[in-house]
Design an enzyme around this catalytic site. Sequence first.
Site, PDB file in Angstrom:
ATOM      1  N   LYS A 263      -0.240  54.323  68.567  1.00 39.84           N
ATOM      2  CA  LYS A 263      -0.179  53.855  67.177  1.00 39.84           C
ATOM      3  C   LYS A 263       1.212  53.998  66.582  1.00 39.84           C
ATOM      4  CE  LYS A 263      -1.937  57.636  64.275  1.00 39.84           C
ATOM      5  NZ  LYS A 263      -2.658  57.883  63.034  1.00 39.84           N
ATOM      6  N   ASP A 264       2.073  54.785  67.221  1.00 40.73           N
ATOM      7  CA  ASP A 264       3.450  54.907  66.736  1.00 40.73           C
ATOM      8  C   ASP A 264       4.389  53.871  67.354  1.00 40.73           C
ATOM      9  OD1 ASP A 264       2.821  57.090  65.135  1.00 40.73           O
ATOM     10  OD2 ASP A 264       3.138  58.513  66.771  1.00 40.73           O
TER      11      ASP A 264
ATOM     12  N   ARG B  32      -2.889  53.891  54.759  1.00 43.39           N
ATOM     13  CA  ARG B  32      -4.192  53.396  55.212  1.00 43.39           C
ATOM     14  C   ARG B  32      -5.323  54.362  54.840  1.00 43.39           C
ATOM     15  NH1 ARG B  32      -6.977  55.094  59.424  1.00 43.39           N
ATOM     16  NH2 ARG B  32      -5.261  56.453  60.045  1.00 43.39           N
ATOM     17  N   ARG B  33      -5.101  55.653  55.104  1.00 48.02           N
ATOM     18  CA  ARG B  33      -6.148  56.631  54.773  1.00 48.02           C
ATOM     19  C   ARG B  33      -6.321  56.732  53.271  1.00 48.02           C
ATOM     20  NH1 ARG B  33      -3.496  60.597  59.240  1.00 48.02           N
ATOM     21  NH2 ARG B  33      -4.671  59.799  61.037  1.00 48.02           N
TER      22      ARG B  33
ATOM     23  N   ARG C 176       3.808  65.956  54.874  1.00 48.53           N
ATOM     24  CA  ARG C 176       4.517  65.533  56.085  1.00 48.53           C
ATOM     25  C   ARG C 176       4.787  66.739  56.971  1.00 48.53           C
ATOM     26  NH1 ARG C 176       8.136  61.878  57.556  1.00 48.53           N
ATOM     27  NH2 ARG C 176       7.608  62.832  59.512  1.00 48.53           N
TER      28      ARG C 176
ATOM     29  N   ARG D 106       1.703  71.093  58.851  1.00 47.16           N
ATOM     30  CA  ARG D 106       0.686  70.640  57.890  1.00 47.16           C
ATOM     31  C   ARG D 106      -0.420  71.662  57.729  1.00 47.16           C
ATOM     32  NH1 ARG D 106       0.220  64.125  58.327  1.00 47.16           N
ATOM     33  NH2 ARG D 106       2.373  63.849  58.951  1.00 47.16           N
TER      34      ARG D 106
ATOM     35  N   CYS E   6       3.393  50.897  59.795  1.00 41.40           N
ATOM     36  CA  CYS E   6       2.854  51.972  58.966  1.00 41.40           C
ATOM     37  C   CYS E   6       3.236  51.748  57.507  1.00 41.40           C
ATOM     38  CB  CYS E   6       3.241  53.347  59.480  1.00 41.40           C
ATOM     39  SG  CYS E   6       4.996  53.625  59.529  1.00 41.40           S
TER      40      CYS E   6
HETATM   41  C1  DPM Z   1       1.047  56.493  62.127  1.00 37.52           C
HETATM   42  C2  DPM Z   1       0.374  56.981  61.003  1.00 37.52           C
HETATM   43  C3  DPM Z   1       0.334  58.394  61.155  1.00 37.52           C
HETATM   44  C4  DPM Z   1       1.005  58.710  62.383  1.00 37.52           C
HETATM   45  C5  DPM Z   1      -0.174  56.145  59.884  1.00 37.52           C
HETATM   46  C6  DPM Z   1      -1.699  55.994  59.897  1.00 37.52           C
HETATM   47  C7  DPM Z   1      -0.240  59.364  60.204  1.00 37.52           C
HETATM   48  C8  DPM Z   1       0.745  59.690  59.119  1.00 37.52           C
HETATM   49  C9  DPM Z   1       0.350  60.806  58.240  1.00 37.52           C
HETATM   50  C10 DPM Z   1       1.356  55.082  62.435  1.00 37.52           C
HETATM   51  N1  DPM Z   1       1.437  57.536  62.928  1.00 37.52           N
HETATM   52  O1  DPM Z   1      -2.426  56.531  60.732  1.00 37.52           O
HETATM   53  O2  DPM Z   1      -2.215  55.316  58.980  1.00 37.52           O
HETATM   54  O3  DPM Z   1      -0.807  61.242  58.169  1.00 37.52           O
HETATM   55  O4  DPM Z   1       1.281  61.281  57.589  1.00 37.52           O
HETATM   56  C11 DPM Z   1       0.452  60.233  64.332  1.00 37.52           C
HETATM   57  C12 DPM Z   1      -0.600  61.156  64.648  1.00 37.52           C
HETATM   58  C13 DPM Z   1      -1.001  60.879  65.969  1.00 37.52           C
HETATM   59  C14 DPM Z   1      -0.181  59.860  66.427  1.00 37.52           C
HETATM   60  C15 DPM Z   1      -1.148  62.193  63.765  1.00 37.52           C
HETATM   61  C16 DPM Z   1      -2.260  61.738  62.856  1.00 37.52           C
HETATM   62  C17 DPM Z   1      -2.059  61.582  66.828  1.00 37.52           C
HETATM   63  C18 DPM Z   1      -3.259  60.720  67.150  1.00 37.52           C
HETATM   64  C19 DPM Z   1      -3.035  59.584  68.120  1.00 37.52           C
HETATM   65  C20 DPM Z   1       1.232  60.055  63.018  1.00 37.52           C
HETATM   66  N2  DPM Z   1       0.693  59.508  65.420  1.00 37.52           N
HETATM   67  O5  DPM Z   1      -2.479  60.543  62.637  1.00 37.52           O
HETATM   68  O6  DPM Z   1      -2.969  62.636  62.323  1.00 37.52           O
HETATM   69  O7  DPM Z   1      -2.522  59.780  69.236  1.00 37.52           O
HETATM   70  O8  DPM Z   1      -3.413  58.461  67.768  1.00 37.52           O
END
Ligand code: DPM
Length: 374
Positions: free
Chosen positions: A84-85, A135-136, A153, A159, A247
């Site tokens: 997702k990143d 999104r959340r 963050r 966190r 994002c």
């Molecule tokens: C992206 C988002 C977040 C990450 C945006 C979203 C969360 C940002 C935040 C694109 N990347 O989800 O709407 O909460 O500040 C990220 C996490 C993981 C991968 C951590 C998480 C782990 C889960 C995975 C950060 N990237 O989302 O809690 O491997 O999918």
Amino acid sequence: METKSVVKVGSRKSQLALIQTNTVINHLKKLNPHLTFEIISMQTTGDKVLDAALSKIGEKNLFTRELEVALEKNEVDFVVHSLKDLPTVLPEGLLIGCIYKRDSPYDAVVMHPSNAGKKLEDLPDESVIGTSSLRRAAQLARKFPKFIFENIRGNLNTRFKKLDEDNKYSAIILAEAGLHRMGWQDRISQVLDKNSCMYAVSQGAMAVECRNNDSFTLSLLSQIHDPETVIQCVAERAFLKKLEGGCSVPVSAFSEIKDGKLSLTGGVFSIDGTRGKIETVCLDLPESIKETDELIISPNGPRQFAGVVGNREVSIATLEVAQEVGDQVADLMLKSEAKDILANAKAETAAAIIAEKQRKDAEKLRNGVKANGH
Ligand code: DPM
């Protein structure tokens, strides 16, 4: 084909990134005991800029750029990412050589210790929920307009510390997959289903990026390319790609493979969650997802679907359907009020990026003045 005995693997330095990298390496080691893997870890911009929401930093490849440069310079052979990143368009010459079997794609609620055992619906009005995911926040604001959503963050360890020690947040929202990988599953109070919060495109899946001309690494990675995950993630990424999301806008997804069909539900929301549009497309997958005759190698390297390659287990025909499902959901959105919702969300995010830059510049100026002794 060139063969190697040592494979160099790039990783971010965070605990979660290293756990993910080791999961992939350990699986590959089991299948290829003669190979040695060496991890080269580095910091990315996303790791360094900890005081602003991801969406306000204004770059798409925050967590990936430095690692991609290392790939381009042949300093590493592959890099493990949370899919997702990874932006839907990758730098020229790089691609996703495999997607590892997906863990839970859902979001989870972690409560402040004083709310242990509660669910979101049990929290009082004006409770502060920590998330910097647009999104959340957008989806939960629709369901729980009584809450206040605030940025949080830092890496997962930071966190948790902020949640437990600052007494500011009643709860935070994180990906269930990340919590499991870190061994913090006991802190999960609630897992959010698609009716309260659809997940991010490709959430819970790990992807491995490599050079498109590195046939040794491509065939190595092909061993752990998970067919169902690949099909679902290609559909989700094709959807996001066509919307030109990232994002920076509240876009969400839910996909399923059932009875030989692939279905994808996409969601687009306004930043405050007051507007939203959800669309679903379901198409038949080809009879078998296995490639019967030719491998997916064209003269310009393997054919890509939203940056992802196929292999013997996932045929071109199957990936074409997956891409079509994603494209069709995006087309439905762009023909509806979602187009306007998306344009507004992008404009709001762009304004927030400028405001954030101005805040930073003003801060630098103040610090500069202090350093000069004025
Ligand atoms: C992206 C988002 C977040 C990450 C945006 C979203 C969360 C940002 C935040 C694109 N990347 O989800 O709407 O909460 O500040 C990220 C996490 C993981 C991968 C951590 C998480 C782990 C889960 C995975 C950060 N990237 O989302 O809690 O491997 O999918």
